[in-house]
Design a protein around this motif. Structure first.
Motif, PDB file in Angstrom:
ATOM      1  N   TRP A 131       0.822  -1.213   0.000  1.00 11.58           N
ATOM      2  CA  TRP A 131       0.000   0.000   0.000  1.00 11.58           C
ATOM      3  C   TRP A 131       0.852   1.258   0.000  1.00 11.58           C
ATOM      4  CZ3 TRP A 131       0.384   3.623   3.785  1.00 11.58           C
ATOM      5  CH2 TRP A 131       0.886   3.216   5.040  1.00 11.58           C
ATOM      6  N   ARG A 132       2.060   1.178   0.600  1.00  4.78           N
ATOM      7  CA  ARG A 132       2.942   2.337   0.561  1.00  4.78           C
ATOM      8  C   ARG A 132       3.477   2.563  -0.848  1.00  4.78           C
ATOM      9  NH1 ARG A 132       5.000   4.905   4.860  1.00  4.78           N
ATOM     10  NH2 ARG A 132       6.914   5.337   3.689  1.00  4.78           N
ATOM     11  N   ARG A 133       3.814   1.488  -1.542  1.00  2.00           N
ATOM     12  CA  ARG A 133       4.278   1.634  -2.927  1.00  2.00           C
ATOM     13  C   ARG A 133       3.168   2.194  -3.807  1.00  2.00           C
ATOM     14  NH1 ARG A 133       6.304  -3.611  -1.788  1.00  2.00           N
ATOM     15  NH2 ARG A 133       4.691  -4.526  -3.135  1.00  2.00           N
ATOM     16  N   THR A 134       1.939   1.700  -3.599  1.00  2.00           N
ATOM     17  CA  THR A 134       0.810   2.185  -4.389  1.00  2.00           C
ATOM     18  C   THR A 134       0.519   3.650  -4.098  1.00  2.00           C
ATOM     19  OG1 THR A 134      -0.164  -0.039  -4.378  1.00  2.00           O
ATOM     20  CG2 THR A 134      -1.612   1.804  -4.945  1.00  2.00           C
ATOM     21  N   ALA A 135       0.484   3.999  -2.807  1.00  4.71           N
ATOM     22  CA  ALA A 135       0.218   5.389  -2.424  1.00  4.71           C
ATOM     23  C   ALA A 135       1.295   6.327  -2.969  1.00  4.71           C
ATOM     24  CB  ALA A 135       0.131   5.502  -0.903  1.00  4.71           C
ATOM     25  N   SER A 136       2.548   5.899  -2.910  1.00  2.00           N
ATOM     26  CA  SER A 136       3.639   6.729  -3.427  1.00  2.00           C
ATOM     27  C   SER A 136       3.489   6.959  -4.925  1.00  2.00           C
ATOM     28  CB  SER A 136       4.990   6.081  -3.127  1.00  2.00           C
ATOM     29  OG  SER A 136       5.237   6.018  -1.749  1.00  2.00           O
ATOM     30  N   GLY A 137       3.104   5.893  -5.647  1.00  2.00           N
ATOM     31  CA  GLY A 137       2.910   6.036  -7.088  1.00  2.00           C
ATOM     32  C   GLY A 137       1.803   7.014  -7.422  1.00  2.00           C
ATOM     33  N   VAL A 138       0.687   6.943  -6.681  1.00  2.00           N
ATOM     34  CA  VAL A 138      -0.429   7.864  -6.910  1.00  2.00           C
ATOM     35  C   VAL A 138      -0.015   9.297  -6.603  1.00  2.00           C
ATOM     36  CG1 VAL A 138      -2.738   8.505  -6.134  1.00  2.00           C
ATOM     37  CG2 VAL A 138      -2.180   6.104  -6.516  1.00  2.00           C
ATOM     38  N   ILE A 139       0.653   9.486  -5.468  1.00  2.00           N
ATOM     39  CA  ILE A 139       1.068  10.834  -5.058  1.00  2.00           C
ATOM     40  C   ILE A 139       2.066  11.419  -6.053  1.00  2.00           C
ATOM     41  CG2 ILE A 139       2.369  12.099  -3.306  1.00  2.00           C
ATOM     42  CD1 ILE A 139       1.069  10.266  -1.217  1.00  2.00           C
ATOM     43  N   ASN A 140       3.031  10.608  -6.492  1.00  2.00           N
ATOM     44  CA  ASN A 140       3.989  11.091  -7.481  1.00  2.00           C
ATOM     45  C   ASN A 140       3.296  11.498  -8.771  1.00  2.00           C
ATOM     46  OD1 ASN A 140       6.273  10.751  -5.875  1.00  2.00           O
ATOM     47  ND2 ASN A 140       6.604   8.653  -6.533  1.00  2.00           N
ATOM     48  N   GLY A 141       2.296  10.700  -9.190  1.00  2.00           N
ATOM     49  CA  GLY A 141       1.573  11.012 -10.415  1.00  2.00           C
ATOM     50  C   GLY A 141       0.793  12.311 -10.312  1.00  2.00           C
ATOM     51  N   ILE A 142       0.122  12.522  -9.170  1.00  2.00           N
ATOM     52  CA  ILE A 142      -0.639  13.760  -8.974  1.00  2.00           C
ATOM     53  C   ILE A 142       0.291  14.961  -8.982  1.00  2.00           C
ATOM     54  CG2 ILE A 142      -2.062  15.049  -7.330  1.00  2.00           C
ATOM     55  CD1 ILE A 142      -3.254  12.390  -6.440  1.00  2.00           C
ATOM     56  N   ARG A 143       1.426  14.840  -8.269  1.00  2.00           N
ATOM     57  CA  ARG A 143       2.365  15.960  -8.216  1.00  2.00           C
ATOM     58  C   ARG A 143       2.900  16.308  -9.598  1.00  2.00           C
ATOM     59  NH1 ARG A 143       6.597  13.579  -6.899  1.00  2.00           N
ATOM     60  NH2 ARG A 143       7.128  13.701  -9.105  1.00  2.00           N
ATOM     61  N   ASP A 144       3.213  15.309 -10.402  1.00  2.00           N
ATOM     62  CA  ASP A 144       3.737  15.560 -11.738  1.00  2.00           C
ATOM     63  C   ASP A 144       2.752  16.351 -12.588  1.00  2.00           C
ATOM     64  OD1 ASP A 144       6.180  14.414 -11.354  1.00  2.00           O
ATOM     65  OD2 ASP A 144       5.664  12.487 -12.262  1.00  2.00           O
ATOM     66  N   ARG A 145       1.462  16.130 -12.366  1.00  2.00           N
ATOM     67  CA  ARG A 145       0.448  16.744 -13.210  1.00  2.00           C
ATOM     68  C   ARG A 145       0.067  18.160 -12.779  1.00  2.00           C
ATOM     69  NH1 ARG A 145       0.143  11.485 -13.639  1.00  2.00           N
ATOM     70  NH2 ARG A 145      -0.618  10.502 -15.541  1.00  2.00           N
ATOM     71  N   ILE A 146       0.323  18.525 -11.536  1.00  2.00           N
ATOM     72  CA  ILE A 146      -0.128  19.834 -11.082  1.00  2.00           C
ATOM     73  C   ILE A 146       1.026  20.771 -10.723  1.00  2.00           C
ATOM     74  CG2 ILE A 146      -2.259  18.835 -10.186  1.00  2.00           C
ATOM     75  CD1 ILE A 146      -1.139  19.232  -7.385  1.00  2.00           C
ATOM     76  N   THR A 147       2.256  20.291 -10.769  1.00  2.00           N
ATOM     77  CA  THR A 147       3.402  21.159 -10.486  1.00  2.00           C
ATOM     78  C   THR A 147       4.461  20.984 -11.568  1.00  2.00           C
ATOM     79  OG1 THR A 147       4.729  19.573  -9.195  1.00  2.00           O
ATOM     80  CG2 THR A 147       2.986  20.761  -8.019  1.00  2.00           C
ATOM     81  N   ASP A 148       5.469  21.834 -11.522  1.00  2.00           N
ATOM     82  CA  ASP A 148       6.598  21.737 -12.446  1.00  2.00           C
ATOM     83  C   ASP A 148       7.750  20.948 -11.831  1.00  2.00           C
ATOM     84  OD1 ASP A 148       5.311  23.278 -14.372  1.00  2.00           O
ATOM     85  OD2 ASP A 148       5.992  25.157 -13.445  1.00  2.00           O
ATOM     86  N   ILE A 149       7.496  20.297 -10.702  1.00  2.00           N
ATOM     87  CA  ILE A 149       8.534  19.550  -9.994  1.00  2.00           C
ATOM     88  C   ILE A 149       8.581  18.133 -10.550  1.00  2.00           C
ATOM     89  CG2 ILE A 149       9.291  18.695  -7.750  1.00  2.00           C
ATOM     90  CD1 ILE A 149       7.642  21.058  -6.560  1.00  2.00           C
ATOM     91  N   ARG A 150       9.732  17.734 -11.042  1.00  2.00           N
ATOM     92  CA  ARG A 150       9.886  16.407 -11.639  1.00  2.00           C
ATOM     93  C   ARG A 150      10.810  15.567 -10.767  1.00  2.00           C
ATOM     94  NH1 ARG A 150       6.046  17.944 -13.230  1.00  2.00           N
ATOM     95  NH2 ARG A 150       5.416  18.615 -15.312  1.00  2.00           N
TER      96      ARG A 150
END
Length: 312
Positions: A131-150
């Motif tokens: 669940w931590r790997r899944t949550a991290s993947g979701v959070i990383n994906g959301i951040r990539d789409r709404i910020t310029d931080i890669r």
């Protein structure tokens, strides 16, 4: 001697693992054959971490600095406390749980020697629960789409920063922030490298699912206006759809007369609109909350004790 490398390690309830960490950390740093300092920051631990850190300092007073914070402020503010006192040309952050092997610090330093002022890392073969790997993947994906931080792996704290980046971060006065993202914005040359990942040796993780969600909210509202813009756009679309639907109902009433069959449909639509409204208020509340914290201008942390004089 002024250290060339500063290693910053936040500590929160890690009494059991500190001895294991030191057994690997100091040989790894000694092998670099460069002057270094290690700044431990006890983030208001409730176990015996502070006592254990005093022993670490007593054993290696030449290289160990210890900050004992009076109360828990969170991992990232604890790191900022150490940043303000670091002296190295390079600053490397590392978790105390040994999931990132200290031996990997040499690879981070090598990249900084190559000219990079921000070195991120990506954990390979992660040993976390699913669940931590899944949550991290979701959070990383959301951040990539709404910020310029890669940042490929924002949860990996093993990172390297140049002195220019650290000075820029120290000039900021944010009460709540996410250190890797903040530093990313100030870096001129960035890179990422894969690093090993190990199971936690002892103890348990300090990040629950709720804290991961909270961290993502802080990241979104601290580095992007996209959530507010999306709420505004959603409100516009819902208003247009509502106007069209009201017109449709008005025409039906004129043609067919009063109807009661659509009552539950109206309730459903009203519930949906209320949900959208509450969601929008929640997003706005996150931004207002950040403003509220900032304008109070309270100290971000309070140092109860300092060992080894880590002041600049």
């Amino acid at each position: 001697m002024t250290p060339d490398i500063s290693v910053v390690i936040p500590v929160f309830n890690e009494e059991q693992g500190l001895s294991l960490l030191c057994e690997r950390l100091f040989p790894a740093l000694d092998a670099l054959h460069r002057p270094y300092e290690v700044i431990f920051v006890d983030d208001g631990s409730r176990d015996g971490s502070a006592t254990a850190l005093r022993k670490v300092h007593a054993a290696r007073p030449d290289v160990v600095r210890v900050l004992l914070l009076r109360f828990n402020v969170g991992q990232h503010l604890a790191i900022l406390a150490a940043f303000e006192r670091s002296r190295g040309r390079y600053v490397v952050t590392l978790d105390a749980d040994l999931q990132n092997p200290p031996e990997e610090i040499a690879r981070v330093v090598a990249e900084m020697d190559a000219g990079y002022d921000y070195v991120g890392t990506v954990r390979q073969l992660r040993q976390d629960v699913w669940w931590r790997r899944t949550a991290s993947g979701v959070i990383n994906g959301i951040r990539d789409r709404i910020t310029d931080i890669r940042i490929t792996d924002q949860g990996c704290m093993l990172r390297g920063y140049g002195r220019n980046v650290i000075d820029a971060v120290n000039a900021c006065e944010e009460v709540s922030t996410f250190v890797p993202a903040l530093a990313y914005g100030f870096a001129a040359r960035r890179t990422e490298i894969p690093v090993a990942h190990e199971e936690r040796a002892v103890g348990e993780t300090k990040y629950s699912l709720y804290r991961l969600i909270r961290l993502n909210f802080d990241l979104m509202t601290g580095f992007s206006l996209v959530p507010l813009q999306l709420v505004s756009l959603l409100g516009l679309l819902v208003s247009i759809a509502s106007l069209v639907f009201v017109g449709y109902l008005a025409v039906r009433r004129l043609l067919l007369g009063p109807e009661a069959e659509g009552l539950f449909t109206l309730f459903g639509i009203m519930t949906f609109l209320l949900g959208v409204l509450l969601f929008g208020l929640g997003i706005v509340g996150e931004y207002i909350g950040r403003i509220y914290q900032q304008v109070r201008r309270r100290p971000r942390y309070v140092v109860a004790e300092s060992l080894g004089d880590p002041a600049p």
